[in-house]
Motif scaffolding. Structure first.
Motif, PDB file in Angstrom:
ATOM      1  N   VAL A  58      13.784  96.977 -10.291  1.00  0.00           N
ATOM      2  CA  VAL A  58      13.632  96.159  -9.089  1.00  0.00           C
ATOM      3  C   VAL A  58      14.204  94.771  -9.368  1.00  0.00           C
ATOM      4  CG1 VAL A  58      11.948  95.111  -7.523  1.00  0.00           C
ATOM      5  CG2 VAL A  58      11.609  97.444  -8.348  1.00  0.00           C
ATOM      6  N   ASP A  59      14.983  94.256  -8.421  1.00  0.00           N
ATOM      7  CA  ASP A  59      15.588  92.932  -8.610  1.00  0.00           C
ATOM      8  C   ASP A  59      14.571  91.809  -8.449  1.00  0.00           C
ATOM      9  OD1 ASP A  59      18.523  93.481  -8.989  1.00  0.00           O
ATOM     10  OD2 ASP A  59      18.219  94.520  -7.088  1.00  0.00           O
ATOM     11  N   CYS A  60      13.705  91.923  -7.448  1.00  0.00           N
ATOM     12  CA  CYS A  60      12.704  90.885  -7.243  1.00  0.00           C
ATOM     13  C   CYS A  60      11.528  91.446  -6.454  1.00  0.00           C
ATOM     14  CB  CYS A  60      13.294  89.666  -6.532  1.00  0.00           C
ATOM     15  SG  CYS A  60      13.789  89.966  -4.822  1.00  0.00           S
ATOM     16  N   VAL A  61      10.413  90.744  -6.553  1.00  0.00           N
ATOM     17  CA  VAL A  61       9.182  91.120  -5.870  1.00  0.00           C
ATOM     18  C   VAL A  61       8.686  89.919  -5.088  1.00  0.00           C
ATOM     19  CG1 VAL A  61       6.758  91.718  -6.211  1.00  0.00           C
ATOM     20  CG2 VAL A  61       8.509  92.869  -7.550  1.00  0.00           C
ATOM     21  N   ILE A  62       8.233  90.157  -3.859  1.00  0.00           N
ATOM     22  CA  ILE A  62       7.616  89.107  -3.051  1.00  0.00           C
ATOM     23  C   ILE A  62       6.125  89.372  -3.039  1.00  0.00           C
ATOM     24  CG2 ILE A  62       7.449  88.079  -0.759  1.00  0.00           C
ATOM     25  CD1 ILE A  62      10.358  89.094  -0.307  1.00  0.00           C
ATOM     26  N   ARG A  63       5.353  88.438  -3.561  1.00  0.00           N
ATOM     27  CA  ARG A  63       3.919  88.652  -3.678  1.00  0.00           C
ATOM     28  C   ARG A  63       3.143  87.362  -3.411  1.00  0.00           C
ATOM     29  NH1 ARG A  63       4.609  93.277  -3.159  1.00  0.00           N
ATOM     30  NH2 ARG A  63       3.983  95.025  -4.481  1.00  0.00           N
ATOM     31  N   GLY A  64       1.920  87.530  -2.913  1.00  0.00           N
ATOM     32  CA  GLY A  64       1.026  86.407  -2.710  1.00  0.00           C
ATOM     33  C   GLY A  64      -0.034  86.357  -3.777  1.00  0.00           C
TER      34      GLY A  64
ATOM     35  N   PRO B 147      -0.676  80.915  -1.692  1.00  0.00           N
ATOM     36  CA  PRO B 147       0.732  80.767  -2.091  1.00  0.00           C
ATOM     37  C   PRO B 147       1.453  82.104  -2.219  1.00  0.00           C
ATOM     38  CG  PRO B 147      -0.682  80.547  -4.002  1.00  0.00           C
ATOM     39  CD  PRO B 147      -1.607  80.664  -2.817  1.00  0.00           C
ATOM     40  N   PHE B 148       2.727  82.104  -1.844  1.00  0.00           N
ATOM     41  CA  PHE B 148       3.596  83.265  -2.022  1.00  0.00           C
ATOM     42  C   PHE B 148       4.772  82.882  -2.919  1.00  0.00           C
ATOM     43  CE2 PHE B 148       1.199  85.261   1.178  1.00  0.00           C
ATOM     44  CZ  PHE B 148       1.558  86.607   1.226  1.00  0.00           C
ATOM     45  N   HIS B 149       5.221  83.853  -3.728  1.00  0.00           N
ATOM     46  CA  HIS B 149       6.334  83.639  -4.651  1.00  0.00           C
ATOM     47  C   HIS B 149       7.302  84.810  -4.595  1.00  0.00           C
ATOM     48  CE1 HIS B 149       3.038  81.185  -6.359  1.00  0.00           C
ATOM     49  NE2 HIS B 149       3.991  80.395  -6.787  1.00  0.00           N
ATOM     50  N   VAL B 150       8.544  84.533  -4.923  1.00  0.00           N
ATOM     51  CA  VAL B 150       9.483  85.600  -5.237  1.00  0.00           C
ATOM     52  C   VAL B 150       9.604  85.607  -6.757  1.00  0.00           C
ATOM     53  CG1 VAL B 150      11.481  84.061  -4.894  1.00  0.00           C
ATOM     54  CG2 VAL B 150      11.799  86.541  -4.922  1.00  0.00           C
ATOM     55  N   VAL B 151       9.455  86.789  -7.338  1.00  0.00           N
ATOM     56  CA  VAL B 151       9.327  86.931  -8.790  1.00  0.00           C
ATOM     57  C   VAL B 151      10.418  87.854  -9.297  1.00  0.00           C
ATOM     58  CG1 VAL B 151       7.773  87.623 -10.652  1.00  0.00           C
ATOM     59  CG2 VAL B 151       6.834  86.639  -8.560  1.00  0.00           C
ATOM     60  N   TYR B 152      11.014  87.496 -10.457  1.00  0.00           N
ATOM     61  CA  TYR B 152      12.047  88.339 -11.055  1.00  0.00           C
ATOM     62  C   TYR B 152      12.008  88.186 -12.573  1.00  0.00           C
ATOM     63  CZ  TYR B 152      14.531  83.843 -10.733  1.00  0.00           C
ATOM     64  OH  TYR B 152      14.871  82.512 -10.810  1.00  0.00           O
ATOM     65  N   PRO B 153      12.535  89.162 -13.318  1.00  0.00           N
ATOM     66  CA  PRO B 153      12.443  89.122 -14.786  1.00  0.00           C
ATOM     67  C   PRO B 153      13.295  87.999 -15.369  1.00  0.00           C
ATOM     68  CG  PRO B 153      12.971  91.338 -13.999  1.00  0.00           C
ATOM     69  CD  PRO B 153      13.169  90.411 -12.852  1.00  0.00           C
ATOM     70  N   GLN B 154      12.766  87.337 -16.385  1.00  0.00           N
ATOM     71  CA  GLN B 154      13.527  86.257 -16.994  1.00  0.00           C
ATOM     72  C   GLN B 154      14.612  86.762 -17.940  1.00  0.00           C
ATOM     73  OE1 GLN B 154      11.166  83.676 -19.425  1.00  0.00           O
ATOM     74  NE2 GLN B 154      10.045  85.336 -20.414  1.00  0.00           N
ATOM     75  N   ASN B 155      14.497  88.027 -18.394  1.00  0.00           N
ATOM     76  CA  ASN B 155      15.497  88.539 -19.331  1.00  0.00           C
ATOM     77  C   ASN B 155      16.570  89.367 -18.637  1.00  0.00           C
ATOM     78  OD1 ASN B 155      13.920  90.700 -18.649  1.00  0.00           O
ATOM     79  ND2 ASN B 155      13.819  91.564 -20.716  1.00  0.00           N
ATOM     80  N   ARG B 156      16.590  89.327 -17.308  1.00  0.00           N
ATOM     81  CA  ARG B 156      17.619  90.071 -16.586  1.00  0.00           C
ATOM     82  C   ARG B 156      18.577  89.099 -15.921  1.00  0.00           C
ATOM     83  NH1 ARG B 156      15.978  94.707 -12.414  1.00  0.00           N
ATOM     84  NH2 ARG B 156      15.447  95.717 -14.388  1.00  0.00           N
ATOM     85  N   HIS B 157      19.847  89.469 -15.916  1.00  0.00           N
ATOM     86  CA  HIS B 157      20.858  88.633 -15.293  1.00  0.00           C
ATOM     87  C   HIS B 157      20.575  88.464 -13.801  1.00  0.00           C
ATOM     88  CE1 HIS B 157      24.760  86.939 -14.367  1.00  0.00           C
ATOM     89  NE2 HIS B 157      24.940  87.881 -13.454  1.00  0.00           N
ATOM     90  N   VAL B 158      20.643  87.220 -13.328  1.00  0.00           N
ATOM     91  CA  VAL B 158      20.444  86.940 -11.907  1.00  0.00           C
ATOM     92  C   VAL B 158      21.807  86.950 -11.225  1.00  0.00           C
ATOM     93  CG1 VAL B 158      19.554  85.307 -10.206  1.00  0.00           C
ATOM     94  CG2 VAL B 158      18.406  85.564 -12.408  1.00  0.00           C
TER      95      VAL B 158
END
Length: 302
Positions: A139-145, A269-280
């Motif tokens: 998964v590229d990113c997750v939207i979570r509260g 609060p809501f955030h978009v979350v993505y892995p720090q070790n994966r290329h953006v």
């Protein structure tokens, strides 16, 4: 051997933890993926993976090769992305995971704007309140509260949602309108939102003049999915706390009534979350920038 394809195949096995999930994420047969990894091992003359009938583990050499080869893959993606920017035609595939009511009431209604700007970007939405593993599930990113607990992930704040306490007019006629949060403990029927991970109910939270209160009274019914949680309230089963964006339409037609308004909970609060070790990738960057621009207002239910 297509070495670049073999490297990508090997990297996905490392990230997914097994061949089947890696093959599914790359949309290729399991046998093809296995052959690519075997060819890469033969080319290098080392064992990258240890395979058993139950699991796949990465050897020390495999881990070292993965980290070094991944830098090359990222550099190539950067080169491709730079030419996409020049041509103003970002292309590719985004895999996004989002909760049920957030998908229905916030993200999906806004998506036509994003897709009009970037018509060559394809989007796969995974809609569930249950947390996913961004790496193994590709998964590229997750939207979570809510609060963030995984320090291995990068999070960008995309706005705050307003929460309210509400019920149907029929329920309030039958059980009365509480004037204070503590009255919820006395004869009222609560519909709790259950954590999809732990199964434990979230308490009803209230705040007035900076003072916070939690009600942990036993619930009449618990639901672990946000759309079903709202449906339970609309069915007259009790009182819920949920987001204004989820209840806006029901409030407008009088199907739900807000109660205890002076004690509205603190902003969520809501955030978009993505892995720090994966290329953006550039397409993920523009999606995140778009979220930051459009989500704050929509999360408030405005």
């Amino acid at each position: 051997m297509d070495q670049l394809l073999a490297i990508r195949a090997f990297a996905r096995v490392v990230e997914a933890g097994n061949f089947t999930r890696a093959a599914d994420s790359l949309d290729m047969p399991n046998a093809t993926l296995s052959k690519l990894v075997q060819e890469l091992e033969a080319h290098l003359g080392i064992r990258l993976l240890q395979r058993t009938t139950r699991r796949v583990t990465v050897t020390a050499e495999g881990r070292d090769y993965y980290e070094k080869a991944l830098r090359i893959v990222r550099d190539l993606e950067d080169i491709d992305a730079s030419f996409n920017v020049v041509s103003s035609r970002l292309r590719g595939h985004l895999r996004i995971d989002v909760g049920g009511s957030t998908a229905r009431d916030v993200l999906i209604p806004a998506l036509p704007d994003f897709l009009a700007r970037y018509p060559d970007i394809r989007i796969d939405l995974g809609v569930s309140d249950r947390a996913v593993d961004l790496i193994s599930d590709n998964v590229d990113c997750v939207i979570r509260g809510g609060p963030l607990s995984d320090s291995s992930l990068i999070a960008r704040h995309i706005g705050n949602a307003t929460m309210i306490t509400c019920a149907t007019p029929g329920y309030l006629k039958a059980f009365g309108v509480p004037a204070y949060p503590d009255e919820l403990k006395n004869g009222h029927r609560l519909i709790s939102y259950l954590s999809p991970q732990s199964g434990r109910p979230f308490p009803f939270r209230f705040m007035r003049e900076g003072e916070r209160t939690e009600i942990k009274s036993e619930h009449r019914i618990g639901v672990n999915e946000s759309n079903a949680h709202l449906a339970a309230a609309l069915a007259g089963l009790g009182i819920i706390q949920t987001f204004t964006y989820a209840t806006a339409e029901a409030q407008q037609r009088g199907a739900l009534v807000e109660i205890l308004k002076p004690w509205r909970p603190a902003a969520y609060p809501f955030h978009v979350v993505y892995p720090q070790n994966r290329h953006v990738t550039q397409r993920l960057r523009v999606f995140i920038d778009w979220l930051i621009a459009v989500f704050p207002q929509r999360l408030r239910g405005v």
